[in-house]
Motif scaffolding. Structure first.
Motif, PDB file in Angstrom:
ATOM      1  N   THR A   4      94.354   2.833  79.065  1.00  0.00           N
ATOM      2  CA  THR A   4      94.060   3.975  79.921  1.00  0.00           C
ATOM      3  C   THR A   4      95.365   4.390  80.595  1.00  0.00           C
ATOM      4  N   LEU A  24      94.654  14.518  88.595  1.00  0.00           N
ATOM      5  CA  LEU A  24      93.399  14.676  89.329  1.00  0.00           C
ATOM      6  C   LEU A  24      92.781  16.046  89.090  1.00  0.00           C
ATOM      7  N   ASP A  27      90.751  16.053  86.013  1.00  0.00           N
ATOM      8  CA  ASP A  27      89.731  15.003  85.904  1.00  0.00           C
ATOM      9  C   ASP A  27      90.099  13.939  84.874  1.00  0.00           C
ATOM     10  N   ASP A  29      90.958  10.277  83.978  1.00  0.00           N
ATOM     11  CA  ASP A  29      90.832   8.935  84.533  1.00  0.00           C
ATOM     12  C   ASP A  29      92.150   8.201  84.330  1.00  0.00           C
ATOM     13  N   PHE A  30      92.708   7.689  85.425  1.00  0.00           N
ATOM     14  CA  PHE A  30      93.954   6.945  85.340  1.00  0.00           C
ATOM     15  C   PHE A  30      93.984   5.923  86.463  1.00  0.00           C
ATOM     16  N   SER A  31      94.828   4.932  86.292  1.00  0.00           N
ATOM     17  CA  SER A  31      95.052   3.937  87.335  1.00  0.00           C
ATOM     18  C   SER A  31      96.380   4.242  88.000  1.00  0.00           C
ATOM     19  N   ASP A  81      92.042  13.197  74.821  1.00  0.00           N
ATOM     20  CA  ASP A  81      91.502  13.456  76.146  1.00  0.00           C
ATOM     21  C   ASP A  81      91.452  14.954  76.400  1.00  0.00           C
TER      22      ASP A  81
END
Length: 94
Positions: A4, A24, A27, A29-31, A81
């Motif tokens: 990810t 963001l 949208d 998804d990331f850490s 993505d």
């Protein structure tokens, strides 16, 4: 190799905030690994890429240094993505 997206940042880094806001807004998804809050992770980053650099975006085996938003978009598109074309201009040092 990261399955990810991961974004390495520090506090008070405007370029870090640009990349974070970009992800963001789409949208994605990331850490986030904030090196100001987790200084022990400096070693991980240095071992992985040989230096400590932020912002640093890693996804799979691809690494983007700085706020090169178009390069980040390319990686996300290649991974399948969802991406929305960015109106933000990438840093000229990309």
């Amino acid at each position: 190799m990261y399955d990810t997206p991961v974004l390495y940042t520090i506090n008070s880094c405007s370029r870090c905030q640009i990349v974070k806001n970009h992800l963001l807004s789409m949208d994605i998804d990331f850490s986030e690994v904030n090196l100001s809050q987790t200084p022990d992770r400096h070693r991980d980053l240095k071992a992985y890429i040989g230096e400590v650099y932020v912002p640093l975006f890693i996804y799979g085996n691809r690494i983007i240094k700085g706020d090169c938003l178009e390069e980040i978009n390319k990686i996300l598109i290649q991974s399948g993505d969802r991406i929305v074309k960015s109106n933000i201009k990438p840093d000229s040092t990309c």
